[in-house]
Design an enzyme around this catalytic site. Structure first.
Site, PDB file in Angstrom:
ATOM      1  CG  MET A   1      -1.878  -1.217   1.204  1.00  7.86           C
ATOM      2  SD  MET A   1      -2.728  -1.479   2.766  1.00  7.86           S
ATOM      3  CE  MET A   1      -1.431  -2.282   3.739  1.00  7.86           C
TER       4      MET A   1
ATOM      5  CD  GLN B   1      -6.608   4.350   0.914  1.00  7.81           C
ATOM      6  OE1 GLN B   1      -6.309   4.882  -0.157  1.00  7.81           O
ATOM      7  NE2 GLN B   1      -5.683   3.974   1.788  1.00  7.81           N
TER       8      GLN B   1
ATOM      9  CB  THR C   1       0.560   2.242   4.490  1.00  5.21           C
ATOM     10  OG1 THR C   1      -0.433   3.276   4.412  1.00  5.21           O
ATOM     11  CG2 THR C   1      -0.082   1.032   5.135  1.00  5.21           C
ATOM     12  CG  ASN C   2       2.833   7.426   7.412  1.00  3.17           C
ATOM     13  OD1 ASN C   2       3.157   7.795   8.537  1.00  3.17           O
ATOM     14  ND2 ASN C   2       3.731   7.168   6.478  1.00  3.17           N
ATOM     15  CB  THR C   3      -3.117   6.379   4.482  1.00  4.25           C
ATOM     16  OG1 THR C   3      -2.529   7.560   3.936  1.00  4.25           O
ATOM     17  CG2 THR C   3      -4.628   6.454   4.326  1.00  4.25           C
TER      18      THR C   3
ATOM     19  CB  CYS D   1       2.749   9.606   2.377  1.00  3.05           C
ATOM     20  SG  CYS D   1       2.432   8.536   0.961  1.00  3.05           S
ATOM     21  CB  THR D   2       5.481   4.530   3.242  1.00  2.00           C
ATOM     22  OG1 THR D   2       4.344   4.052   2.512  1.00  2.00           O
ATOM     23  CG2 THR D   2       5.230   4.371   4.738  1.00  2.00           C
ATOM     24  CD  GLU D   3       3.486   4.950  -1.165  1.00  3.77           C
ATOM     25  OE1 GLU D   3       3.362   3.727  -1.020  1.00  3.77           O
ATOM     26  OE2 GLU D   3       2.824   5.797  -0.508  1.00  3.77           O
TER      27      GLU D   3
END
Length: 233
Positions: free
Chosen positions: A10, A52, A83-85, A196-198
């Protein structure tokens, strides 16, 4: 060495970073041919993203709870949600398993305390920037959280979902993020948090006038320290 359980996918673009960072960290500490003892449950991001957008967090809670149970059944002794979200589903995960969840905000709070930072600029998906599950956790720790105003906030979210999660890293978007970080610093942020991990695929330390803290790096580092805790005595 303890076994780490990752819930990823994710997106898988950032999950690959977790795998690399954790294994690199273990090898750096133990040397030789050492690598991490871990299991990975990588979910299909397509249905996750659709839920989401629909605001179906009950459905997402159920999906993440099942993924956590899969990881526990594979022998994991701790869970990292990559993932943060999706930490909006942290309570559902913790209720579904008997092993702990290493919350992504915990190592961030430690880093902020060590740097004596009280006000941050938060960059992440719209869900992370606008909903309370992440901001309120930081605010409870005494951290003031600033988020971009519009249209900056929409650009941050759009670049994540239209570019970064599908492997696109655009120079124009890097410059846009740098502008937004500069604005947040001007508004009083003592540091920028990449929640956000991206986002770390696009910008990082040196791209802002204030410190930049990447939650992916902090989370992976904390996993290494936890896995080797018994070896350190």
């Amino acid at each position: 060495m303890k076994r780490i359980g990752l819930i990823g996918g994710m997106s898988w673009e950032s999950t690959t970073l977790y795998y690399q960072l954790i294994n690199t960290g273990i090898r750096a500490r133990l040397g030789g041919h050492s690598s991490a003892d871990l299991v990975l449950r990588s979910v299909d991001f397509g249905p996750v993203e659709a839920l989401q957008r629909a605001g179906d967090w009950i459905g997402l809670d159920a999906m993440m709870a099942q993924a956590a149970q899969d990881v526990e059944a594979a022998g994991a002794e701790i869970i990292l949600l990559c993932t943060n979200t999706m930490h909006r589903c942290a309570d559902a995960i913790e209720a579904a398993v008997d092993i702990p969840l290493l919350h992504i905000a915990d190592p961030l709070e430690i880093a902020l305390a060590e740097l004596e930072i009280e006000t941050i600029g938060l960059l992440g998906t719209r869900y992370t920037m606008e909903q309370g599950f992440y901001r309120e956790r930081l605010e409870a720790a005494g951290i003031e959280v600033l988020v971009p105003e519009e249209p900056d906030r929409s650009d941050v979210h759009r670049i994540i979902y239209e570019e970064l999660v599908v492997g696109r890293v655009e120079e124009a978007s890097r410059e846009r993020y740098k502008e937004i970080m500069e604005t947040l610093a001007g508004d009083g942020a003592d540091a920028i948090v990449l929640a956000c991990t991206e986002i770390g695929l696009l910008v990082g330390e040196g791209d802002a006038l204030v410190p930049v803290l990447d939650t992916t790096l902090l989370h992976a580092k904390a996993a290494v320290e936890w896995a080797l805790g018994d070896l350190e005595g």
